[in-house]
Scaffold this active site. Structure first.
Site, PDB file in Angstrom:
ATOM      1  CG  HIS A 137     -18.197  -3.484 -23.986  1.00 16.67           C
ATOM      2  ND1 HIS A 137     -19.333  -2.967 -24.565  1.00 16.67           N
ATOM      3  CD2 HIS A 137     -18.463  -4.797 -23.730  1.00 16.67           C
ATOM      4  CE1 HIS A 137     -20.255  -3.921 -24.647  1.00 16.67           C
ATOM      5  NE2 HIS A 137     -19.751  -5.036 -24.148  1.00 16.67           N
ATOM      6  CD  GLU A 139       3.795  -9.686  -8.875  1.00 12.78           C
ATOM      7  OE1 GLU A 139       3.577  -9.382  -7.698  1.00 12.78           O
ATOM      8  OE2 GLU A 139       3.632 -10.844  -9.321  1.00 12.78           O
ATOM      9  NE  ARG A 184       9.356  -7.893   6.619  1.00 15.80           N
ATOM     10  CZ  ARG A 184       8.113  -8.138   7.003  1.00 15.80           C
ATOM     11  NH1 ARG A 184       7.620  -9.348   6.824  1.00 15.80           N
ATOM     12  NH2 ARG A 184       7.368  -7.209   7.529  1.00 15.80           N
ATOM     13  CE  LYS A 238       2.583 -14.545  -9.431  1.00 15.97           C
ATOM     14  NZ  LYS A 238       1.778 -13.446  -8.910  1.00 15.97           N
ATOM     15  CE  LYS A 293       6.085 -13.972  -0.950  1.00 17.21           C
ATOM     16  NZ  LYS A 293       5.624 -14.461  -2.251  1.00 17.21           N
ATOM     17  CD1 TRP A 318       9.783  -2.117  -1.405  1.00 11.70           C
ATOM     18  CD2 TRP A 318       8.324  -0.848  -0.281  1.00 11.70           C
ATOM     19  NE1 TRP A 318       8.782  -1.756  -2.283  1.00 11.70           N
ATOM     20  CE2 TRP A 318       7.881  -0.977  -1.623  1.00 11.70           C
ATOM     21  CE3 TRP A 318       7.569  -0.081   0.606  1.00 11.70           C
ATOM     22  CZ2 TRP A 318       6.711  -0.369  -2.072  1.00 11.70           C
ATOM     23  CZ3 TRP A 318       6.404   0.522   0.153  1.00 11.70           C
ATOM     24  CH2 TRP A 318       5.990   0.374  -1.180  1.00 11.70           C
ATOM     25  CB  CYS A 345      11.496  -2.161   6.296  1.00 10.88           C
ATOM     26  SG  CYS A 345      11.123  -0.671   5.362  1.00 10.88           S
ATOM     27  CD  GLU A 401      -1.645 -14.279  -9.948  1.00  8.17           C
ATOM     28  OE1 GLU A 401      -0.552 -14.758  -9.577  1.00  8.17           O
ATOM     29  OE2 GLU A 401      -2.121 -13.233  -9.439  1.00  8.17           O
ATOM     30  CG  ASN A 404       7.850  -2.978   8.588  1.00 13.95           C
ATOM     31  OD1 ASN A 404       7.703  -2.382   7.531  1.00 13.95           O
ATOM     32  ND2 ASN A 404       7.166  -4.079   8.882  1.00 13.95           N
ATOM     33  N   GLY A 405       6.943   0.354   8.970  1.00 13.88           N
ATOM     34  CA  GLY A 405       5.609   0.927   9.114  1.00 13.88           C
ATOM     35  C   GLY A 405       5.597   2.355   8.598  1.00 13.88           C
TER      36      GLY A 405
END
Length: 608
Positions: free
Chosen positions: A504, A488, A27, A485, A603, A73, A2, A481, A99-100
């Site tokens: 496999h 996201e 955030r 992306k 973020k 968040w 947050c 990666e 925040n936490g």
């Protein structure tokens, strides 16, 4: 994750607080709220703009010269106005932003219930606010300290009371918090970058510290009351970075900044004539690095995949055994202390909770701790023994692009530094790699000069429900990666595999409705990769192939080809990163999504 912002001074607080939240919105953007002593609390569901519109309709806000604000968040409790911060204690006498995560909130909530104190939200934060309120007897700092002595978990928080309009209590444990120093005013933020518009003089709170802040004073102690002396530090950065400069999205801007990012990452660190690399942040531990038996790279998300590419670089070209661990897993591992091992944290924010916890666990075992960090002054930058700053500049878009590019570049520099120093890399090989590194910005600019192929392919695949990314060797972690992306910013379900693993099990997924993005530059595993592509084609999956310029064979296999310049094999994943970012970006745009602030994401992941 947050965003927290606070202000006390002589200026109208509302525009400062709302501006701070806008700078911190990456955030978290589920809900937002503000507390202004002369007005009270105003909350809204959704992004900060919704709150700003709501605040604008409230009389009296201009008169307030202090206040606290929050953009959320969600962790505990769904996004809603009742769960939005600030939260109240003592029947509205205490207001808090946090925040936490308070880990023992259920236990504390039961204790409060036994006292007849109930909570109306589903958050852990309200429990903390109510706990502080239950202990408040006129001394806000004492009440906060007493409450925090009962808390297990992480927090960066700011607290105000209705009894003193011009006083804030600020505290930290595991979540970043920084105090900005002005003239007759102080600012509080969960990210120093949000302070740049107001001041470049800052003080970083450390874990277990608490500050009493008024417009003229800032007194810092431990929670136990031990006095701490801090001098303001100079904050680096430029507020202009937080502007789009004509681009539609920050993600687009940050992708197109790739050439400059690599130049900035290399500046002053390479000598083209000698093939030498100079990394001042590692000089004092260079002998220890050369004596290492093993390096453990720790990261989360994109940083973890950068570490996987770095492992291949370091093992092949510097002869150093490397392991790569997820921060969320490594922190809980039990290892025997080994003086021949070092732990390297890779992180954009320098505040990633799991990575920070991993570094602290490594330090407890007596291991050498290192960092590749993009944010100067961050917790990991301060707590590691040595490291390298990326110099990529702040990232605003949630999906990491330029930081990932810089991380790969730094790992290449570290590889050359160690490989040349221990004799694994010859002078000629070092010169070749350094020369090609220096040439990368021009090659990337060439890709970015014409992005029309990416727009066309994105439009073609925007409605796909699933995709798979495959690659080998350096491009195996890069496939992960690429899939990340796409997930996201487009919300398309994307899998990633080392191409040799298809047979496999995962090949069972393939078919006409399951497109595959194959990373197949011309390298020493090219023929093996082409065999895997033929396996995909035989299952009638639509194919996108990333290939080296001059490869005429791939056009015979599929209509959708993206070409990249061919460079040294160790550097090829840096070049190949750009097409993956562009593809994900343009798919998200084609779907009409907010690519800068994807749903459910934030973020800087400062919760565990």
């Amino acid at each position: 994750m947050c965003g927290i912002f606070g202000y006390v001074g002589d200026t109208s607080a509302e525009p400062i607080l709302i501006g701070g939240l806008r700078a911190l919105e990456y955030r978290g953007y589920d809900s937002a709220g503000v507390y202004l002593p002369q007005v009270g609390v105003i909350k809204s569901l959704g992004k900060v703009g919704v709150l700003a519109d709501k605040v604008a309709g409230v009389s009296g806000v201009v008169a307030a010269t202090a206040g606290i604000a929050h953009t959320r968040w969600a962790t505990h409790g769904e996004p809603s106005e009742v769960n939005a911060h600030p939260h109240a204690g003592a029947c509205g006498k205490i207001w808090l932003v946090h925040n936490g995560i308070i880990e023992n909130w259920r236990e504390l909530k039961s204790q409060l219930a036994a006292q007849g104190i109930s909570c109306i939200s589903g958050t852990d934060t309200e429990v903390l606010a109510q706990l502080i309120g239950s202990l408040y007897q006129g001394d806000l700092r004492a009440a906060v300290a007493a409450a925090l002595s009962q808390v297990r978990g992480t927090y960066g928080l700011v607290v105000m009371s209705v009894d003193n309009d011009n006083e804030m209590i600020v505290a930290r444990m595991g979540s970043p918090i920084v105090i900005g120093v002005g003239t007759g005013e102080y600012f509080v933020s969960s990210d120093p970058a949000a302070l740049l518009l107001h001041t470049k003089e800052v003080m970083y709170l450390e874990d277990g510290e608490i500050a009493l802040v008024t417009k003229h004073t800032c007194t810092i102690t431990t929670i136990a009351g031990e006095a701490r002396t801090k001098l303001p530090e100079k904050l680096e950065g430029d507020i202009r970075v937080a502007q789009k400069n004509g681009y539609t999205h920050f993600m687009e801007k940050e992708i197109f900044e790739g050439p400059q990012v690599i130049e900035d990452t290399l500046r002053g660190r390479i000598n083209l004539e000698t093939g030498e690399v100079k990394l001042g942040g590692l000089e004092m531990v260079l002998l220890e690095l050369l004596a290492l038996k093993r390096l453990i790279i720790v990261g989360c998300g994109s940083a973890y995949y950068a570490g996987q590419v770095g492992r291949l670089m370091l093992e092949e070209y510097a002869g150093l055994p490397v392991e790569v661990e997820l921060g969320s897993e490594y922190r809980y591992k039990r290892h025997v202390a080994d003086p021949g091992t070092a732990v390297l944290a890779v992180t954009q924010s320098g505040e990633t909770a799991d990575t920070l916890a991993s570094i602290r666990a490594a330090k407890e075992r007596g291991l050498l701790t290192l960092g590749i960090v993009n944010t100067v002054g961050s917790s990991i930058a301060r707590e590691t023994v040595a490291g390298v700053h990326n110099h990529a500049g702040p990232e605003i878009a949630v999906a990491s692009t330029k930081a990932f590019l810089s991380q790969l570049t730094v790992l290449a520099l570290v590889t050359v530094l160690l490989g040349k120093a221990n004799g694994t890399l010859s002078v000629a090989d070092s010169k070749q790699i350094i020369t090609e590194l220096a040439h990368l910005p021009k090659l990337i600019s060439k890709i970015l000069a014409d992005v029309s192929p990416y727009k066309l392919i994105a439009e073609k695949y925007k409605d796909a429900a699933n995709m798979m990314f495959i690659g080998r060797k350096f491009h195996a972690p890069l496939a992960y990666e690429g899939a990340l992306k796409l997930k996201e910013v487009s919300y398309i379900h994307a899998e990633a595999y080392a191409a040799g693993e298809l047979k496999h099990g995962s090949i069972a997924l393939l078919g006409p409705n399951f497109p595959v993005f194959a990373l197949a530059p011309t390298d020493d595993v090219y023929e093996k990769m082409m065999s895997n592509i033929e396996e995909v084609k035989a299952r009638k999956s639509p194919l996108i192939i990333l290939a080296s310029e001059g490869d005429t064979h791939v056009s015979e296999i599929t209509d959708d080809v993206l070409f990249v310049p061919k460079v040294h094999p160790m550097l090829q994943p840096i070049i190949s990163t750009i097409p993956l970012q562009l593809f994900a970006y343009y798919v998200g745009v084609a779907k009409g999504l907010d690519v800068d602030q994807p749903r459910n994401l934030a973020k800087s992941v400062t919760v565990e």
